[in-house]
Design a protein around this motif. Structure first.
Motif, PDB file in Angstrom:
ATOM      1  N   GLY A 240      11.408   9.565   5.480  1.00  0.00           N
ATOM      2  CA  GLY A 240      10.223   8.955   5.137  1.00  0.00           C
ATOM      3  C   GLY A 240      10.150   7.504   4.908  1.00  0.00           C
ATOM      4  O   GLY A 240       9.283   6.615   5.687  1.00  0.00           O
ATOM      5  N   VAL A 241      11.273   6.721   4.532  1.00  0.00           N
ATOM      6  CA  VAL A 241      11.371   5.322   4.580  1.00  0.00           C
ATOM      7  C   VAL A 241      11.373   4.848   5.967  1.00  0.00           C
ATOM      8  O   VAL A 241      10.819   3.661   6.132  1.00  0.00           O
ATOM      9  CB  VAL A 241      12.561   4.941   3.421  1.00  0.00           C
ATOM     10  N   LEU A 242      12.369   5.472   6.589  1.00  0.00           N
ATOM     11  CA  LEU A 242      12.615   4.861   8.156  1.00  0.00           C
ATOM     12  C   LEU A 242      11.115   4.768   8.892  1.00  0.00           C
ATOM     13  O   LEU A 242      10.882   3.979   9.397  1.00  0.00           O
ATOM     14  CB  LEU A 242      13.560   5.786   8.750  1.00  0.00           C
ATOM     15  N   ALA A 243      10.475   6.061   8.684  1.00  0.00           N
ATOM     16  CA  ALA A 243       9.182   5.964   9.153  1.00  0.00           C
ATOM     17  C   ALA A 243       8.146   5.225   8.816  1.00  0.00           C
ATOM     18  O   ALA A 243       7.148   4.491   9.557  1.00  0.00           O
ATOM     19  CB  ALA A 243       8.728   7.533   8.955  1.00  0.00           C
ATOM     20  N   ALA A 244       8.104   4.830   7.588  1.00  0.00           N
ATOM     21  CA  ALA A 244       7.353   3.950   6.953  1.00  0.00           C
ATOM     22  C   ALA A 244       7.730   2.131   7.680  1.00  0.00           C
ATOM     23  O   ALA A 244       7.108   1.466   7.690  1.00  0.00           O
ATOM     24  CB  ALA A 244       7.365   3.765   5.289  1.00  0.00           C
ATOM     25  N   VAL A 245       8.941   1.951   7.504  1.00  0.00           N
ATOM     26  CA  VAL A 245       9.614   0.861   8.332  1.00  0.00           C
ATOM     27  C   VAL A 245       9.042   0.627   9.586  1.00  0.00           C
ATOM     28  O   VAL A 245       8.743  -0.428  10.053  1.00  0.00           O
ATOM     29  CB  VAL A 245      10.973   0.793   8.167  1.00  0.00           C
ATOM     30  N   ALA A 246       9.132   1.630  10.289  1.00  0.00           N
ATOM     31  CA  ALA A 246       8.774   1.947  11.894  1.00  0.00           C
ATOM     32  C   ALA A 246       7.016   1.297  12.011  1.00  0.00           C
ATOM     33  O   ALA A 246       6.748   0.930  12.923  1.00  0.00           O
ATOM     34  CB  ALA A 246       8.816   3.197  12.373  1.00  0.00           C
ATOM     35  N   GLY A 247       6.556   2.127  10.883  1.00  0.00           N
ATOM     36  CA  GLY A 247       4.921   1.781  10.678  1.00  0.00           C
ATOM     37  C   GLY A 247       4.792   0.294  10.624  1.00  0.00           C
ATOM     38  O   GLY A 247       3.844  -0.221  11.161  1.00  0.00           O
ATOM     39  N   PHE A 248       5.429  -0.098   9.706  1.00  0.00           N
ATOM     40  CA  PHE A 248       5.307  -1.668   9.217  1.00  0.00           C
ATOM     41  C   PHE A 248       5.542  -2.593  10.701  1.00  0.00           C
ATOM     42  O   PHE A 248       4.852  -3.613  10.832  1.00  0.00           O
ATOM     43  CB  PHE A 248       6.289  -2.008   8.295  1.00  0.00           C
TER      44      PHE A 248
ATOM     45  N   GLY B 243       5.433   4.209  -0.320  1.00  0.00           N
ATOM     46  CA  GLY B 243       4.609   5.375   0.023  1.00  0.00           C
ATOM     47  C   GLY B 243       5.143   6.218   1.132  1.00  0.00           C
ATOM     48  O   GLY B 243       5.232   7.495   0.757  1.00  0.00           O
ATOM     49  N   GLY B 244       6.186   5.832   1.883  1.00  0.00           N
ATOM     50  CA  GLY B 244       7.091   6.652   2.854  1.00  0.00           C
ATOM     51  C   GLY B 244       7.998   7.378   2.054  1.00  0.00           C
ATOM     52  O   GLY B 244       8.144   8.750   2.270  1.00  0.00           O
ATOM     53  N   ALA B 245       8.859   6.668   1.125  1.00  0.00           N
ATOM     54  CA  ALA B 245       9.725   7.544   0.072  1.00  0.00           C
ATOM     55  C   ALA B 245       9.012   8.684  -0.588  1.00  0.00           C
ATOM     56  O   ALA B 245       9.525   9.647  -0.821  1.00  0.00           O
ATOM     57  CB  ALA B 245      10.268   6.609  -0.707  1.00  0.00           C
TER      58      ALA B 245
ATOM     59  N   GLY C 198       0.959 -10.598   0.360  1.00  0.00           N
ATOM     60  CA  GLY C 198       2.223 -11.232   1.288  1.00  0.00           C
ATOM     61  C   GLY C 198       2.837 -10.163   1.887  1.00  0.00           C
ATOM     62  O   GLY C 198       2.851  -8.980   1.662  1.00  0.00           O
ATOM     63  N   PRO C 199       3.467 -10.269   3.184  1.00  0.00           N
ATOM     64  CA  PRO C 199       4.072  -9.358   3.756  1.00  0.00           C
ATOM     65  C   PRO C 199       5.181  -8.452   3.204  1.00  0.00           C
ATOM     66  O   PRO C 199       5.470  -7.245   3.323  1.00  0.00           O
ATOM     67  CB  PRO C 199       4.626 -10.207   5.052  1.00  0.00           C
ATOM     68  N   TRP C 200       5.850  -9.258   2.212  1.00  0.00           N
ATOM     69  CA  TRP C 200       7.133  -8.546   1.764  1.00  0.00           C
ATOM     70  C   TRP C 200       6.468  -7.341   0.550  1.00  0.00           C
ATOM     71  O   TRP C 200       6.900  -6.374   0.553  1.00  0.00           O
ATOM     72  CB  TRP C 200       8.089  -9.577   0.995  1.00  0.00           C
ATOM     73  N   ILE C 201       5.531  -7.926  -0.188  1.00  0.00           N
ATOM     74  CA  ILE C 201       4.757  -6.876  -0.966  1.00  0.00           C
ATOM     75  C   ILE C 201       4.284  -5.692  -0.291  1.00  0.00           C
ATOM     76  O   ILE C 201       4.459  -4.410  -0.514  1.00  0.00           O
ATOM     77  CB  ILE C 201       3.734  -7.555  -1.842  1.00  0.00           C
ATOM     78  N   ALA C 202       3.732  -6.164   0.911  1.00  0.00           N
ATOM     79  CA  ALA C 202       3.007  -5.116   1.779  1.00  0.00           C
ATOM     80  C   ALA C 202       4.144  -4.078   2.239  1.00  0.00           C
ATOM     81  O   ALA C 202       4.166  -2.819   2.325  1.00  0.00           O
ATOM     82  CB  ALA C 202       2.274  -5.502   2.956  1.00  0.00           C
ATOM     83  N   LEU C 203       5.290  -4.659   2.615  1.00  0.00           N
ATOM     84  CA  LEU C 203       6.654  -3.765   3.145  1.00  0.00           C
ATOM     85  C   LEU C 203       6.796  -3.077   2.027  1.00  0.00           C
ATOM     86  O   LEU C 203       7.243  -1.518   2.211  1.00  0.00           O
ATOM     87  CB  LEU C 203       7.495  -4.744   3.663  1.00  0.00           C
ATOM     88  N   ILE C 204       7.004  -3.489   0.700  1.00  0.00           N
ATOM     89  CA  ILE C 204       7.777  -2.649  -0.472  1.00  0.00           C
ATOM     90  C   ILE C 204       6.704  -1.552  -0.681  1.00  0.00           C
ATOM     91  O   ILE C 204       7.259  -0.448  -0.881  1.00  0.00           O
ATOM     92  CB  ILE C 204       7.851  -3.626  -1.524  1.00  0.00           C
ATOM     93  N   VAL C 205       5.468  -1.924  -0.629  1.00  0.00           N
ATOM     94  CA  VAL C 205       4.461  -0.678  -0.882  1.00  0.00           C
ATOM     95  C   VAL C 205       4.652   0.633   0.113  1.00  0.00           C
ATOM     96  O   VAL C 205       4.384   1.530  -0.085  1.00  0.00           O
ATOM     97  CB  VAL C 205       3.013  -1.322  -0.968  1.00  0.00           C
ATOM     98  N   ALA C 206       4.729  -0.155   1.409  1.00  0.00           N
ATOM     99  CA  ALA C 206       4.636   0.985   2.514  1.00  0.00           C
ATOM    100  C   ALA C 206       5.920   1.769   2.438  1.00  0.00           C
ATOM    101  O   ALA C 206       5.805   3.101   2.599  1.00  0.00           O
ATOM    102  CB  ALA C 206       4.715   0.173   3.834  1.00  0.00           C
ATOM    103  N   ILE C 207       7.167   1.131   1.992  1.00  0.00           N
ATOM    104  CA  ILE C 207       8.458   1.753   1.637  1.00  0.00           C
ATOM    105  C   ILE C 207       8.261   3.045   0.529  1.00  0.00           C
ATOM    106  O   ILE C 207       8.606   4.195   0.670  1.00  0.00           O
ATOM    107  CB  ILE C 207       9.472   0.781   1.698  1.00  0.00           C
TER     108      ILE C 207
ATOM    109  N   LEU D 200       0.172   6.302   7.295  1.00  0.00           N
ATOM    110  CA  LEU D 200      -0.036   6.033   6.045  1.00  0.00           C
ATOM    111  C   LEU D 200       0.668   4.371   5.672  1.00  0.00           C
ATOM    112  O   LEU D 200      -0.044   3.635   4.890  1.00  0.00           O
ATOM    113  CB  LEU D 200       0.721   6.809   4.933  1.00  0.00           C
ATOM    114  N   SER D 201       1.726   4.175   6.325  1.00  0.00           N
ATOM    115  CA  SER D 201       2.515   2.692   6.171  1.00  0.00           C
ATOM    116  C   SER D 201       1.493   1.703   6.581  1.00  0.00           C
ATOM    117  O   SER D 201       1.109   0.660   5.965  1.00  0.00           O
ATOM    118  CB  SER D 201       3.666   3.025   6.946  1.00  0.00           C
ATOM    119  N   THR D 202       0.674   2.086   7.630  1.00  0.00           N
ATOM    120  CA  THR D 202      -0.240   0.815   8.274  1.00  0.00           C
ATOM    121  C   THR D 202      -1.370   0.624   7.457  1.00  0.00           C
ATOM    122  O   THR D 202      -1.781  -0.491   7.280  1.00  0.00           O
ATOM    123  CB  THR D 202      -0.520   1.021   9.705  1.00  0.00           C
ATOM    124  N   SER D 203      -1.766   1.756   6.988  1.00  0.00           N
ATOM    125  CA  SER D 203      -2.932   1.632   5.745  1.00  0.00           C
ATOM    126  C   SER D 203      -2.525   0.639   4.894  1.00  0.00           C
ATOM    127  O   SER D 203      -3.366   0.016   4.246  1.00  0.00           O
ATOM    128  CB  SER D 203      -3.463   3.014   5.637  1.00  0.00           C
TER     129      SER D 203
END
Length: 321
Positions: free
Chosen positions: A225-233, A109-111, A98-107, A86-89
């Motif tokens: 969930g957040v750590l898994a999202a960071v790993a996906g990023f 999603g994981g949360a 931008g990468p930072w916005i993408a990271l925040i959205v991924a986090i 889900l994070s990579t999608s």
């Protein structure tokens, strides 16, 4: 008389062996694999090989940190691999901002997945394996709905994060080490860590003691969930591509193996972060060893299953005493 003394001594010796295996077995396994590879694997001692192994194990370490917290609370999180997908999608969809916005959205999603897991477990009383199994299926499906196919990501910032380094150490490895230190500090030095261990040791006793059981469980699964999202990023940055079909596949198996082999019991009440990191390294070395000696990757799963059985057996035998 001598026979009686021997019969009394053997269980004590066995107890010491089991305790040693649970405490230090994972480190001995890592050392053994290193020696085997140094002796029999060509070019194993090259700096490039160590860099490759460290980069590949970093996402496993990050996911396993969250898994250690879930197992320490007498639970488990089977949805971590799907959260990576889900994070990579989400990264692919929001990379245009931008990468930072993408990271925040991924986090976020994981949360959200972690919050759903924690709420099902804490408020409805669903067993962790059932709740996270449902989210494992749902999150992977949502990831494929958002991004049905592989998509290349061409962003200089992501490329630097995925392949860059500081003082010779890849960024992804530095991030994994920093997160491990933070989680270890939280577990050992904070009130939240003590509450987590108390809940994992005996949830009814924790409730009677007035601990915020529901709040702690929800935080545990949100962090997972957040750590898994960071790993996906980070995995997306390393690959320079989003692939929700395969990214994170069987990651839950690797994370559980790292945690259990690292000495955290499945019955909860204890979390070993150092052992978890060593467990992830053990899995990576085991996989690399099998591949470098021309064995099919599927043998890795069989080897992981054997390692899990041995670790659980050692913990179970010791727990009887």
């Amino acid at each position: 008389m001598a026979d009686l003394t021997l019969r009394r001594a053997l269980p004590a010796d066995r107890e010491r062996v089991l305790r040693w295996l649970q405490e230090y077995g994972v480190y001995a396994g890592v050392a053994l694999l290193l020696l085997v590879n140094i002796a029999f694997t060509p070019h194993f001692l090259s700096a490039e090989n160590f860099r490759t192994q460290a980069v590949q194990v970093a996402p496993v370490v990050i996911v396993a940190l969250g898994m250690a917290l879930a197992i320490g609370s007498e639970g488990v999180d089977l949805s971590v691999g799907s959260v990576m997908a889900l994070s990579t999608s989400l990264v692919a969809l929001y990379m245009g901002y931008g990468p930072w916005i993408a990271l925040i959205v991924a986090i976020v999603g994981g949360a959200a997945v972690g919050l759903a897991n924690g709420s099902l477990i804490a408020f409805i009383g669903v067993q962790p394996i059932v709740a996270t199994l449902a989210l494992m299926v749902g999150a992977r499906g949502l990831a494929l709905v958002l991004l049905p196919q592989l998509e290349d990501i061409r962003d200089p910032g992501m490329a630097t994060l995925g392949s860059g380094e500081f003082a010779g150490v890849p960024y992804v490895v530095l991030i994994a080490v920093a997160l491990a230190l933070v989680v270890a500090f939280v577990v050992r030095r904070t009130t939240f860590g003590r509450q987590l261990l108390a809940i994992g040791d005996s949830r009814p006793a924790a409730k009677l003691a007035g601990l915020p059981v529901r709040r702690v469980l929800i935080v545990v699964y949100v962090v997972c969930g957040v750590l898994a999202a960071v790993a996906g990023f980070l995995a997306t940055a390393r690959l320079s591509a989003s692939d929700p079909t395969s990214l994170g596949s069987l990651m839950e198996l690797s994370a559980i193996t790292a945690v259990v082999v690292g000495g955290t019991p499945l019955t909860g009440g204890r979390v070993r972060i150092g052992g978890t990191v060593a467990g992830a390294v053990l899995i990576q070395l085991l996989t690399a060893t099998l591949i470098k000696h021309d064995l099919e990757p599927s043998w890795t799963q069989i080897a992981q299953a054997v390692v899990i059985i041995l670790a659980v057996y050692a913990a179970r035998e010791r727990g009887k005493r």
